[in-house]
Design an enzyme around this catalytic site. Structure first.
Site, PDB file in Angstrom:
ATOM      1  N   LEU A 105       0.815  -1.202   0.000  1.00  0.00           N
ATOM      2  CA  LEU A 105       0.000   0.000   0.000  1.00  0.00           C
ATOM      3  C   LEU A 105       0.858   1.266   0.000  1.00  0.00           C
ATOM      4  O   LEU A 105       1.949   1.307   0.554  1.00  0.00           O
ATOM      5  CB  LEU A 105      -0.925   0.010   1.219  1.00  0.00           C
ATOM      6  CG  LEU A 105      -1.897  -1.173   1.376  1.00  0.00           C
ATOM      7  CD1 LEU A 105      -2.891  -0.890   2.496  1.00  0.00           C
ATOM      8  CD2 LEU A 105      -2.630  -1.481   0.078  1.00  0.00           C
ATOM      9  N   HIS A 158      -3.460   4.162  -2.334  1.00  0.00           N
ATOM     10  CA  HIS A 158      -4.404   3.310  -1.605  1.00  0.00           C
ATOM     11  C   HIS A 158      -5.011   4.057  -0.420  1.00  0.00           C
ATOM     12  O   HIS A 158      -6.196   3.907  -0.114  1.00  0.00           O
ATOM     13  CB  HIS A 158      -3.703   2.044  -1.099  1.00  0.00           C
ATOM     14  CG  HIS A 158      -3.170   1.159  -2.179  1.00  0.00           C
ATOM     15  ND1 HIS A 158      -1.829   1.092  -2.473  1.00  0.00           N
ATOM     16  CD2 HIS A 158      -3.790   0.303  -3.025  1.00  0.00           C
ATOM     17  CE1 HIS A 158      -1.644   0.228  -3.463  1.00  0.00           C
ATOM     18  NE2 HIS A 158      -2.815  -0.264  -3.816  1.00  0.00           N
ATOM     19  N   SER A 164       2.504   0.495  -6.860  1.00  0.00           N
ATOM     20  CA  SER A 164       3.332  -0.433  -6.088  1.00  0.00           C
ATOM     21  C   SER A 164       4.549  -0.863  -6.881  1.00  0.00           C
ATOM     22  O   SER A 164       5.583  -1.224  -6.298  1.00  0.00           O
ATOM     23  CB  SER A 164       2.500  -1.660  -5.686  1.00  0.00           C
ATOM     24  OG  SER A 164       1.399  -1.276  -4.886  1.00  0.00           O
TER      25      SER A 164
END
Length: 279
Positions: free
Chosen positions: A36, A40, A190
């Protein structure tokens, strides 16, 4: 200082069902593959503002990785993920293993996304959206949300989830949240952690291409040409696609609102980005 809320972490279906049965409604769900970041966190924040109960799922879904893709090296950072969930006041984190999600092995029945799932990312990654929609539907069934939040960086995914919700009469609301960017414009992902310093500099060409496309006068062809010219000048960047579509990913209109979608490989890392344009 106010103490952070500690989310309830569950890893199996039975525990999830128990906490979901006790949950106050409305229930909001944010589905993630972990690792995350602030993008997010923006999803979780909007979910918190809308719902009495927020559930985050953390699951690296093997169905959406091709044979030569990065499933094994995809970052798994559950401890850090839980810290972000606590900061954003998430109530429940569902972090299953593949064996929990697919107890009989990879499923024979999968969601077919139709023609919209075979273009763009679907053309570059065959079967990708079959895997995405299958796990999204399974997680919807397990978490029973009233509303789900997805980031618009994965714009095609949001469009396909909305299509699935309509086509299968799922009684939930799908909310798309605008892409969160670094101060220099790089879309949070990510996969950014795979980039070296020089590759990260190269990756800024995607945001520059979006700006060039948005500023280009004329129709879809002019926007695509402006974006591609920026990307083709970036050393170490391999362009996959730079395409203008309608906001619903249909054919680009002659004029009016549209969407510019980009995909490119920087080093060994595949990145996507997109943004609105007006033709």
């Amino acid at each position: 200082m106010t103490a952070l809320r500690t989310p309830t972490v569950v890893t199996d279906r039975e525990a999830l069902a128990r906490v979901r049965d006790r949950a106050d409604r409305p229930v909001a769900v944010v589905m993630t593959m972990g690792a995350l970041h602030d993008g997010h966190a923006a999803l979780l924040r909007q979910a918190r503002a809308r719902a009495a109960t927020v559930i985050a799922t953390v699951f690296v879904n093997p169905l959406q990785f091709g044979p030569n893709e990065d499933f094994d090296r995809y970052p798994r950072t559950l401890e850090g993920d839980l810290e972000i969930c606590a900061r954003e006041e998430v109530d429940v984190v569902f972090a299953p293993t593949p064996a929990v999600m697919y107890p009989d092995g990879q499923p024979n029945t999968r969601v077919n996304p139709g023609p919209l799932g075979e273009i763009l990312e679907g053309a570059s990654r065959p079967g990708f959206f079959h895997g995405v929609l299958t796990v999204v539907l399974k997680l919807i069934n397990l978490t029973r949300p009233d509303v789900v939040f997805f980031g618009e960086k994965d714009y095609q995914q949001v469009a396909l989830v909305r299509q699935m919700v309509r086509d299968l009469d799922l009684d939930i609301e799908v909310v798309g949240v605008p892409t969160v960017r670094e101060p220099d414009g790089l879309a949070l992902s990510s996969r950014n952690r795979y980039l070296s310093d020089s590759e990260r500099t190269t990756a800024l060409a995607l945001a520059a291409a979006l700006r060039a496309g948005a500023a280009a006068p004329g129709g879809a062809a002019a926007v695509e040409e402006a974006a591609r010219s920026v990307l083709e000048q970036a050393d170490g960047l391999e362009l996959d696609y730079g395409v203008v579509t309608a906001p619903d990913l249909g054919p680009a209109p002659a004029s009016g609102p549209a969407r510019l979608l980009l995909a490119a490989k920087v080093g060994t890392t595949r990145l996507i980005d997109n943004g609105p344009v007006t033709l």
